[in-house]
Design a protein around this motif. Structure first.
Motif, PDB file in Angstrom:
ATOM      1  N   TRP A  84      -7.198  -2.321  -4.264  1.00 55.03           N
ATOM      2  CA  TRP A  84      -6.376  -3.222  -5.071  1.00 55.03           C
ATOM      3  C   TRP A  84      -5.468  -2.414  -5.996  1.00 55.03           C
ATOM      4  O   TRP A  84      -5.877  -1.401  -6.553  1.00 55.03           O
ATOM      5  CB  TRP A  84      -7.252  -4.130  -5.938  1.00 55.03           C
ATOM      6  CG  TRP A  84      -7.927  -5.235  -5.180  1.00 55.03           C
ATOM      7  CD1 TRP A  84      -9.233  -5.275  -4.801  1.00 55.03           C
ATOM      8  CD2 TRP A  84      -7.330  -6.455  -4.719  1.00 55.03           C
ATOM      9  NE1 TRP A  84      -9.496  -6.441  -4.128  1.00 55.03           N
ATOM     10  CE2 TRP A  84      -8.345  -7.195  -4.062  1.00 55.03           C
ATOM     11  CE3 TRP A  84      -6.042  -6.995  -4.794  1.00 55.03           C
ATOM     12  CZ2 TRP A  84      -8.118  -8.433  -3.481  1.00 55.03           C
ATOM     13  CZ3 TRP A  84      -5.811  -8.249  -4.219  1.00 55.03           C
ATOM     14  CH2 TRP A  84      -6.831  -8.948  -3.572  1.00 55.03           C
ATOM     15  N   SER A  96       4.997 -12.892  -3.251  1.00 58.26           N
ATOM     16  CA  SER A  96       4.462 -14.183  -2.844  1.00 58.26           C
ATOM     17  C   SER A  96       5.551 -15.049  -2.186  1.00 58.26           C
ATOM     18  O   SER A  96       5.339 -15.636  -1.121  1.00 58.26           O
ATOM     19  CB  SER A  96       3.862 -14.880  -4.065  1.00 58.26           C
ATOM     20  OG  SER A  96       3.496 -16.182  -3.745  1.00 58.26           O
ATOM     21  N   GLN A  99       6.446 -13.521   1.188  1.00 63.88           N
ATOM     22  CA  GLN A  99       5.408 -13.782   2.181  1.00 63.88           C
ATOM     23  C   GLN A  99       5.519 -15.223   2.700  1.00 63.88           C
ATOM     24  O   GLN A  99       5.383 -15.474   3.903  1.00 63.88           O
ATOM     25  CB  GLN A  99       4.035 -13.550   1.546  1.00 63.88           C
ATOM     26  CG  GLN A  99       2.926 -13.387   2.553  1.00 63.88           C
ATOM     27  CD  GLN A  99       1.604 -13.066   1.878  1.00 63.88           C
ATOM     28  OE1 GLN A  99       1.326 -13.534   0.775  1.00 63.88           O
ATOM     29  NE2 GLN A  99       0.789 -12.259   2.533  1.00 63.88           N
ATOM     30  N   ALA A 146      -1.467  -9.949   6.330  1.00 59.28           N
ATOM     31  CA  ALA A 146      -2.538  -9.042   5.908  1.00 59.28           C
ATOM     32  C   ALA A 146      -2.368  -8.583   4.452  1.00 59.28           C
ATOM     33  O   ALA A 146      -3.264  -7.971   3.888  1.00 59.28           O
ATOM     34  CB  ALA A 146      -2.581  -7.828   6.837  1.00 59.28           C
ATOM     35  N   LEU A 147      -1.208  -8.881   3.886  1.00 56.95           N
ATOM     36  CA  LEU A 147      -0.992  -8.548   2.473  1.00 56.95           C
ATOM     37  C   LEU A 147      -1.729  -9.570   1.612  1.00 56.95           C
ATOM     38  O   LEU A 147      -1.474 -10.763   1.703  1.00 56.95           O
ATOM     39  CB  LEU A 147       0.511  -8.575   2.158  1.00 56.95           C
ATOM     40  CG  LEU A 147       0.918  -8.512   0.682  1.00 56.95           C
ATOM     41  CD1 LEU A 147       0.578  -7.165   0.075  1.00 56.95           C
ATOM     42  CD2 LEU A 147       2.412  -8.796   0.535  1.00 56.95           C
ATOM     43  N   GLU A 148      -2.660  -9.084   0.830  1.00 60.74           N
ATOM     44  CA  GLU A 148      -3.442  -9.982  -0.041  1.00 60.74           C
ATOM     45  C   GLU A 148      -2.863  -9.967  -1.445  1.00 60.74           C
ATOM     46  O   GLU A 148      -2.699  -8.900  -2.046  1.00 60.74           O
ATOM     47  CB  GLU A 148      -4.899  -9.520  -0.111  1.00 60.74           C
ATOM     48  CG  GLU A 148      -5.708  -9.827   1.125  1.00 60.74           C
ATOM     49  CD  GLU A 148      -7.134  -9.319   0.956  1.00 60.74           C
ATOM     50  OE1 GLU A 148      -7.951 -10.032   0.346  1.00 60.74           O
ATOM     51  OE2 GLU A 148      -7.404  -8.190   1.398  1.00 60.74           O
ATOM     52  N   LEU A 149      -2.584 -11.151  -1.966  1.00 60.81           N
ATOM     53  CA  LEU A 149      -2.029 -11.257  -3.313  1.00 60.81           C
ATOM     54  C   LEU A 149      -3.007 -12.008  -4.196  1.00 60.81           C
ATOM     55  O   LEU A 149      -3.436 -13.107  -3.853  1.00 60.81           O
ATOM     56  CB  LEU A 149      -0.680 -11.993  -3.272  1.00 60.81           C
ATOM     57  CG  LEU A 149       0.418 -11.365  -2.412  1.00 60.81           C
ATOM     58  CD1 LEU A 149       1.630 -12.288  -2.360  1.00 60.81           C
ATOM     59  CD2 LEU A 149       0.808 -10.002  -2.946  1.00 60.81           C
ATOM     60  N   ASP A 150      -3.341 -11.404  -5.312  1.00 62.42           N
ATOM     61  CA  ASP A 150      -4.222 -12.045  -6.286  1.00 62.42           C
ATOM     62  C   ASP A 150      -3.360 -12.321  -7.524  1.00 62.42           C
ATOM     63  O   ASP A 150      -3.228 -11.470  -8.404  1.00 62.42           O
ATOM     64  CB  ASP A 150      -5.393 -11.094  -6.593  1.00 62.42           C
ATOM     65  CG  ASP A 150      -6.285 -11.630  -7.707  1.00 62.42           C
ATOM     66  OD1 ASP A 150      -6.061 -12.781  -8.157  1.00 62.42           O
ATOM     67  OD2 ASP A 150      -7.189 -10.891  -8.126  1.00 62.42           O
ATOM     68  N   ALA A 156      -2.590  -6.669  -5.907  1.00 63.77           N
ATOM     69  CA  ALA A 156      -2.354  -6.863  -4.480  1.00 63.77           C
ATOM     70  C   ALA A 156      -3.024  -5.745  -3.705  1.00 63.77           C
ATOM     71  O   ALA A 156      -3.301  -4.672  -4.251  1.00 63.77           O
ATOM     72  CB  ALA A 156      -0.859  -6.866  -4.189  1.00 63.77           C
ATOM     73  N   ARG A 157      -3.290  -6.001  -2.422  1.00 64.54           N
ATOM     74  CA  ARG A 157      -3.788  -4.910  -1.580  1.00 64.54           C
ATOM     75  C   ARG A 157      -3.370  -5.113  -0.128  1.00 64.54           C
ATOM     76  O   ARG A 157      -3.099  -6.225   0.320  1.00 64.54           O
ATOM     77  CB  ARG A 157      -5.292  -4.746  -1.709  1.00 64.54           C
ATOM     78  CG  ARG A 157      -6.114  -5.786  -0.989  1.00 64.54           C
ATOM     79  CD  ARG A 157      -7.594  -5.397  -1.034  1.00 64.54           C
ATOM     80  NE  ARG A 157      -8.419  -6.506  -0.570  1.00 64.54           N
ATOM     81  CZ  ARG A 157      -9.740  -6.517  -0.656  1.00 64.54           C
ATOM     82  NH1 ARG A 157     -10.382  -5.506  -1.192  1.00 64.54           N
ATOM     83  NH2 ARG A 157     -10.432  -7.554  -0.206  1.00 64.54           N
TER      84      ARG A 157
END
Lengths: 342, 124
Positions: A84, A96, A99, A146-150, A156-157
């Motif tokens: 992360w 975001s 994406q 596959a891009l993870e956004l928190d 992000a990771r």
């Protein structure tokens, strides 16, 4: 009599004012940023101030959006080895939105194509044609999902081996931010050329629409002119960045499915709409999709409010129905066939 | 209406007509002017329509490179440049406002204003 003379004098000054008002003074500036040259033009009393603030914003965004600078947040994300990474709120929001646009286009736009773009040498300018095996591997590492956004945790990771890059949307997003800045400053008339991306704020000082040229992909001048008010105009074409090897032309717009240049029978796609980010991302996506699937996308997404200009490989032009009244062919191109699509 | 008022009215009409005539009859382009800037700062403005003999001059930009600019009647180009990519040289001559010559490494822009169709921006 004296009073009348004064009245006459006042009337003359008013007339002179009206006359010069026709040629309202513009504040202008040229900015080198984001690997291109940008020209900023703002009309009205706050022009100088607005241009100065716009220039500052562009430099800030350049530092925020780059993936090549080793000190940039995207570089950190791309090289975190799957961990992360804490990111600034603006950048996270843009990732975001980007994406979401990738998803809307069914992956024709993909912000994770960066390793493939690098492999072809479009970043280093050290051009090469990757072999089939390499392309298969590159394509397997392109997946915006596959891009993870928190968003709550501001982080992000990305899986290791994948990289994000915002080249397909950065200038469009910059246009949106500039338009927003102008609104905050009360500017009603401004036009920004961001290296081929045009962001028009309001109309010309005289109230008429801005006249934006669409360049001929063969470099012979202005193929067409569109008249716009409060709109972004963005073009993507294979002619913008390419190299030749063994008689084949390879351009920078890659099909995320194959990791190779997208060949769909088009020379360029121009997208005209209210949002720079959307126009920028879609111009790339629709070039990848081609005319037929691009038109299907256009019919499926009236909420985006975009209009399109396709320049086909044979030089003929197709425009969407909403452009009929604001589109004209340029001098020297009036014999081009124009088809209106709906 | 008094005589003076009529006089003023007449004058106003005349001034109005003169304004309209000025705006409508103003020449569309005052020649073709090349504007040369380095990092946004104006270096030189050349009226290309007034050039009779070709000449060259060299500028040094913030990138630390030089660009040798060749001016001819009605057109202009970068003849030689010290920049690594040579995009500015390869572009050749320009003679209208369609596409400016840009040397990114040296922050040089040569753009042509005046003459031709009045366009506000270009995409592509």
């Amino acid at each position: 009599m004296l009073r009348r003379c004064l009245a006459l004098g006042a009337a003359l000054i008013l007339m002179a004012g009206l006359l010069t008002g026709c040629q309202a003074k513009a504040a202008e500036s040229t900015v080198f940023a984001m690997d291109t040259v940008m020209s900023l033009t703002v009309y009205g009393g706050k022009g100088e101030e607005a241009v100065a603030e716009a220039t500052e914003l562009i430099y800030d965004l350049q530092n925020l959006l780059t993936a090549t600078d080793e000190n940039s947040p995207l570089y950190a994300l791309n090289h975190a080895g799957g961990a992360w990474t804490t990111l600034d709120g603006d950048l996270l929001a843009l990732l975001s939105d980007s994406q979401a646009l990738c998803e809307k286009t069914g992956g024709a736009l993909d912000i994770t194509a960066y390793p493939a773009v690098q492999a072809w040498g479009f970043i280093s300018k050290d051009y090469r044609v990757p072999g089939e095996e390499e392309l298969t591997d590159l394509a397997s590492r392109i997946d915006y999902a596959a891009l993870e956004l928190d968003l709550k945790g501001s982080r992000a990771r990305l899986p290791e081996g994948m990289e994000v890059e915002l080249g397909a949307v950065a200038k469009g997003y910059t246009g949106d931010r500039l338009a927003q800045l102008m609104a905050e400053l009360g500017v009603e008339s401004a036009i920004f050329s961001l290296g081929g991306n045009v962001q028009a704020v309001g109309s010309k000082p005289d109230g008429s629409p801005w006249r934006v040229a669409i360049q001929d992909p063969d470099g012979q001048g202005n193929l067409a002119i569109v008249e716009v008010t409060d709109k972004a105009v963005v073009t993507s074409g294979g002619y913008q960045r390419y190299f030749e090897q063994d008689g084949v032309t390879y351009w920078h717009i890659l099909d995320p499915v194959t990791a190779a240049p997208a060949r769909t029978g088009l020379q360029s796609v121009t997208v005209i709409g209210p949002e720079g980010l959307v126009c920028d991302g879609l111009s790339t996506a629709l070039f990848v999709l081609g005319e037929e699937q691009g038109m299907a996308f256009w019919r499926d997404h009236p909420e985006l409010g975009v209009e399109l200009v396709f320049v086909r490989e044979d030089g003929s032009v197709a425009i969407t129905a909403g452009l009929e009244d604001s589109f004209t062919l340029g001098d020297g191109f009036t014999d081009r066939e124009v088809q209106v699509l709906s | 209406m008094s005589r003076n008022a009529k006089l003023i009215l007449l004058l106003l009409v005349l001034v109005g007509a003169a304004c309209a005539a000025f705006v409508l009859l103003r020449p569309a382009g005052e020649g073709t002017v090349a504007r040369i800037t380095l990092d946004g700062k104006l270096v030189e403005e050349i009226d290309l329509s007034a050039v009779t003999e070709p000449y060259t001059f060299t500028v040094e930009g913030p990138g630390g490179f030089t660009n040798t600019i060749e001016v001819e009647p009605g057109r202009i180009r970068v003849r030689e440049a010290g920049c690594p990519d040579q995009v500015c040289v390869n572009q050749g001559y320009i003679s209208d406002g369609t596409v400016p010559i840009v040397c990114l490494p040296n922050k040089l822009v040569i753009e042509i204003t005046g003459g031709g169709d009045s366009l506000d921006a270009a995409t592509g």
